[in-house]
Design a protein around this motif. Structure first.
Motif: not given
Length: 95
Positions: A26-32, A77-78, A92-95
Motif C-alpha cells: 500500500f505504501r509503495r502504491g501511494l509513493a508511486l 519512488p518510496l 508513502g513515507l508517512w505512518p
C-alpha cells in the motif's frame, strides 16, 4: 515538512520489519502514484539508497522504477526525499 532535518524525515522512522506485506505494498502504491504526478524528467532527486543518500537527475520511468540520466534504473519512488532541493511530502513515507 520543508526545513526539517533529514534524520527526522519519516523515511527514517518507519519500521518495515513490523509491517505486513499488504501495508508495504500500500505504501509503495501511494509513493508511486505521488511520484508519477509530481516528478518530471530533469528533476534533481535526493534519494535514500543503500549506504546513504544520493542525488540523481530523473530521465524517465521503467515500469515502477525511476531511471536517472546516468542509467541508474532501480530508484524507488518510496525513497525520494527531496525534489529540486525541496523536501517533499511523499505519502508513502508517512505512518
Amino acid at each position: 515538512m520543508s526545513g526539517a532535518p533529514l534524520l527526522q524525515h519519516p523515511y527514517y522512522l518507519l519500521s518495515w520489519t513490523t509491517m505486513s506485506h499488504e501495508q508495504r505494498d500500500f505504501r509503495r502504491g501511494l509513493a508511486l502514484q505521488w511520484a508519477r504526478t509530481v516528478l518530471r524528467p530533469g528533476n534533481q532527486l535526493l534519494v535514500a539508497r543503500c549506504g546513504g543518500r544520493s542525488t540523481f537527475t530523473m530521465a524517465n520511468w521503467d515500469g515502477h522504477w525511476i531511471v536517472s540520466i546516468s542509467g541508474i534504473d532501480d530508484i524507488s519512488p518510496l525513497c525520494v526525499l527531496r525534489v529540486n532541493g525541496r523536501d517533499v511530502v511523499n505519502p508513502g513515507l508517512w505512518p
